[in-house]
Design a protein around this motif. Structure first.
Motif, PDB file in Angstrom:
ATOM      1  N   VAL A   1      42.606  27.770  39.557  1.00 39.98           N
ATOM      2  CA  VAL A   1      41.616  28.785  39.904  1.00 39.98           C
ATOM      3  C   VAL A   1      42.289  29.998  40.534  1.00 39.98           C
ATOM      4  O   VAL A   1      42.003  31.145  40.188  1.00 39.98           O
ATOM      5  CB  VAL A   1      40.543  28.190  40.848  1.00 39.98           C
ATOM      6  CG1 VAL A   1      39.663  29.279  41.450  1.00 39.98           C
ATOM      7  CG2 VAL A   1      39.684  27.176  40.097  1.00 39.98           C
TER       8      VAL A   1
ATOM      9  N   LEU B   1      42.320  33.784  39.092  1.00 39.98           N
ATOM     10  CA  LEU B   1      41.856  34.920  39.894  1.00 39.98           C
ATOM     11  C   LEU B   1      42.951  35.997  39.924  1.00 39.98           C
ATOM     12  O   LEU B   1      42.668  37.189  39.777  1.00 39.98           O
ATOM     13  CB  LEU B   1      41.539  34.484  41.329  1.00 39.98           C
ATOM     14  CG  LEU B   1      41.112  35.628  42.253  1.00 39.98           C
ATOM     15  CD1 LEU B   1      39.744  36.186  41.853  1.00 39.98           C
ATOM     16  CD2 LEU B   1      41.064  35.183  43.709  1.00 39.98           C
TER      17      LEU B   1
ATOM     18  N   ALA C   1      40.272  37.034  35.352  1.00 35.70           N
ATOM     19  CA  ALA C   1      39.456  36.107  34.576  1.00 35.70           C
ATOM     20  C   ALA C   1      37.999  36.482  34.742  1.00 35.70           C
ATOM     21  O   ALA C   1      37.635  37.187  35.670  1.00 35.70           O
ATOM     22  CB  ALA C   1      39.676  34.669  35.054  1.00 35.70           C
ATOM     23  N   GLY C   2      37.191  36.027  33.815  1.00 37.00           N
ATOM     24  CA  GLY C   2      35.744  36.236  33.929  1.00 37.00           C
ATOM     25  C   GLY C   2      35.092  34.991  34.494  1.00 37.00           C
ATOM     26  O   GLY C   2      35.714  34.189  35.173  1.00 37.00           O
ATOM     27  N   TRP C   3      33.841  34.820  34.186  1.00 39.86           N
ATOM     28  CA  TRP C   3      33.087  33.665  34.644  1.00 39.86           C
ATOM     29  C   TRP C   3      32.308  33.104  33.460  1.00 39.86           C
ATOM     30  O   TRP C   3      31.645  33.880  32.760  1.00 39.86           O
ATOM     31  CB  TRP C   3      32.123  34.053  35.768  1.00 39.86           C
ATOM     32  CG  TRP C   3      31.329  32.885  36.264  1.00 39.86           C
ATOM     33  CD1 TRP C   3      30.070  32.515  35.856  1.00 39.86           C
ATOM     34  CD2 TRP C   3      31.752  31.885  37.208  1.00 39.86           C
ATOM     35  NE1 TRP C   3      29.683  31.350  36.502  1.00 39.86           N
ATOM     36  CE2 TRP C   3      30.708  30.940  37.327  1.00 39.86           C
ATOM     37  CE3 TRP C   3      32.924  31.684  37.947  1.00 39.86           C
ATOM     38  CZ2 TRP C   3      30.784  29.832  38.177  1.00 39.86           C
ATOM     39  CZ3 TRP C   3      32.997  30.582  38.778  1.00 39.86           C
ATOM     40  CH2 TRP C   3      31.928  29.673  38.896  1.00 39.86           C
TER      41      TRP C   3
ATOM     42  N   LEU D   1      36.950  31.674  35.427  1.00 43.99           N
ATOM     43  CA  LEU D   1      37.589  31.593  36.740  1.00 43.99           C
ATOM     44  C   LEU D   1      37.479  30.199  37.348  1.00 43.99           C
ATOM     45  O   LEU D   1      38.275  29.827  38.209  1.00 43.99           O
ATOM     46  CB  LEU D   1      36.926  32.626  37.672  1.00 43.99           C
ATOM     47  CG  LEU D   1      37.387  32.676  39.115  1.00 43.99           C
ATOM     48  CD1 LEU D   1      38.874  32.989  39.196  1.00 43.99           C
ATOM     49  CD2 LEU D   1      36.592  33.741  39.868  1.00 43.99           C
TER      50      LEU D   1
END
Lengths: 378, 378
Positions: free
Chosen positions: A160, A164, A168-170, A173
């Motif tokens: 993670v 970060l 990264a997106g969601w 992430l």
């Protein structure tokens, strides 16, 4: 605890009944995770990826303890990356471990340094590519359903933080998946604390190999692990648990977006188009108009993935460009195109968007060519 | 560059036309952000929060340059926390800056250390509470529409890292809002790099005050800023831009969930109930059944917020408990209750969930009392 010549394993295999209550709970918790969240079906055939370290030693032990209860057939593969003089001894430890546990084991070697040179990438990346390729070969060779990896909650926290840092997106992430159907991967220990795994091995008198390269700070993952994460854990000793929670939310959100887009594409499918440089996808106006911007962003990523463009390393440049693309769509801009990483291009025309291989620019251009953000970025 | 007695400001106010092309673009980008993403209406009255440091000096300058174009009425407040001997000189700098810019300015002092002792919290938290309370008082006093803060992209990166460390959900992890309608806050510099702001000030010969407490490692934010973030930026020099992109995605997702829940609550409203210890909210079965788990989790947070329970500091404990609550709902468990931080309780009964103040346990219990996770947590 390093394995030495002698007796790295107890005289007989432990049973669940012999474990302390805490360790039994650990095992049964992993069993529940396998049955429930991972949906591991009875009769499944698994290839365990074993390196000889504490995590994979614990993985092998745990899967062996649970195999009768979950009716699993176990196989193991150990990959000798040929990067360190001790790697052959590591492979011998894995072979001995598997003999003790009664798991058929293959050891394969590959000159990862040579691969790295040939592919033009770093040792970390080459090692990962080689490992996953050999695991997939083995999976097919023994007709197994899944490759099983020993990543734990500490690995998840590092992943993670790495995402970060890199961009990264969601839910990207939220870190590596516990179950990756596309690559046939399972990570049953993903929510387990590494110290719990070591505690179990120590309590049973089972030895493992330490990998000196884990201290090598030329590897980014090690820099994060040894220099950054300990500082964050000082701020919050429960950091790994927080990240497990974040991950679970990410899995739910991923599932939500997938269902939503399935329904949207059912109603308004995208169209395969043929570009000068390869296939593309056209997202029609009706499809795009019916979606909230948050959903459209996930649709763009899905389209790029379908075109073979999903590398995490390009995540940040792509994320910013996709935001700009969607802004252009909302503003009704016409005949605009955006360069995306990987030599792809997104063209906006009369409210529709087409993704295809770029005819305009060399692969190296990652910045959008014709973006003038007017609202979201000063 | 520290302000000393003499001339911290140029003889005359700069104009946009005098700026270099790069600095003009910076200003106009912030103007676009104000008009667009922030929706700042012509004629708005703003209270600027000024500390004397580089960020708020740049904020004051930029808002003054844009005031004629956006037709803004500006006011300023400087809060002397009375924690450092230099703080009175900082306040005098702010007063001089505002005189030069023609912005009415008030300076107010408060013994933050005494507040911290009285509230039983740390200096960082007390300072923040005091600041926001005084800013809101000033906003009302001058009949202003918004409080304007000088947080920039570096602050955003720190905030995201802090939230990841402490435990956060999504989109909470995406950091402080550029526009917070509830607290009447705007952050027009949120996507701007701090070095760009300092460059502008230096180019115009405008001085600012350095705050020595920014080096004080007893403050967590400073530990992250000086010890952790530089390491992450070495891994990725574009980290701040990545985090701005993440933030923008978070804003879109937040908007998406709010719309989705608005529609769900329209169709199946929650009911206010009266518990023994205060008001509560009942989420009926029909409301819950019609939602994906990802949506329900946001609904729970919304319900807790409506009951005055939204502190970020409890984020992680609450997040894990809400996941367990939803799992219990999916499994059809009956008559189960979960302790939540802040002395709240969630009760599951015949497919509905009620949130209210807990009658069962003291406020200090944060662990769920009756959770037996069976699928998602080993």
């Amino acid at each position: 605890m390093c394995a030495e010549s002698g007796a790295p394993f107890p005289p007989s295999l432990p049973t669940l009944q012999q474990l302390s209550p805490a360790h039994a709970r650990l095992c049964l918790g992993i069993e529940r995770f396998c049955r429930g969240a991972l949906g591991l079906a009875p009769g499944s055939r698994l290839v365990l990826a074993l390196s000889g370290g504490a995590d994979s030693t614990a993985l092998a032990l745990l899967m062996r303890l649970l195999a009768p209860r979950l009716t699993l057939s176990l196989f193991a593969l150990s990959v000798d990356h040929q990067l360190r003089p001790e790697s052959a001894a590591d492979a011998r430890h894995v072979a001995a471990l598997c003999r003790w546990l009664g798991i058929p084991c293959r050891v394969r070697g590959k000159d990862v340094a040579a691969c790295a040179r040939g592919w033009g990438c770093g040792l970390e990346d080459a090692g990962r590519k080689v490992r996953y390729a050999l695991l997939e070969e083995e999976r097919k060779a023994v007709n197994a359903d899944w490759i099983v990896l020993g990543h734990h909650a500490g690995d998840l926290a590092e992943d993670v933080l790495l995402r970060l840092t890199r961009g990264a997106g969601w839910p990207g992430l939220a870190g590596m998946a516990a179950k990756d159907e596309g690559r046939r991967l399972l990570r049953p220990l993903l929510f387990t604390e590494p110290e719990a795994l070591r505690g179990l091995l120590r309590a049973l008198g089972i030895l493992w190999r330490e990998d000196a390269s884990n201290q090598d700070r030329t590897f980014r993952r090690n820099r994060l692990r040894h220099a950054v994460l300990p500082q964050l854990r000082r701020e919050n000793p429960a950091l790994d648990r927080s990240i497990v929670t974040l991950h679970q939310l990410g899995e739910l959100d991923g599932d939500f977006w997938e269902e939503l887009l399935d329904a949207a594409l059912d109603a308004h499918p995208w169209q395969e188009v043929e570009g000068d440089d390869g296939p593309g996808l056209l997202l029609p106006r009706a499809l795009l108009r019916g979606l909230h911007p948050a959903a459209r962003l996930r649709l763009y990523v899905r389209a790029l993935r379908a075109l073979g463009q999903a590398s995490g390393a390009q995540g940040q440049a792509r994320g910013a460009t996709l935001l700009a693309l969607d802004e252009a769509l909302r503003e009704g801009r016409a005949n605009t195109y955006f360069q995306l990483p990987g030599g792809m291009e997104a063209t906006l025309r009369r409210g529709s968007i087409t993704f295809k291989k770029s005819a305009h620019s060399p692969r190296s251009r990652a910045r959008p060519a014709s973006v003038t953000p007017s609202t979201s970025r000063p």
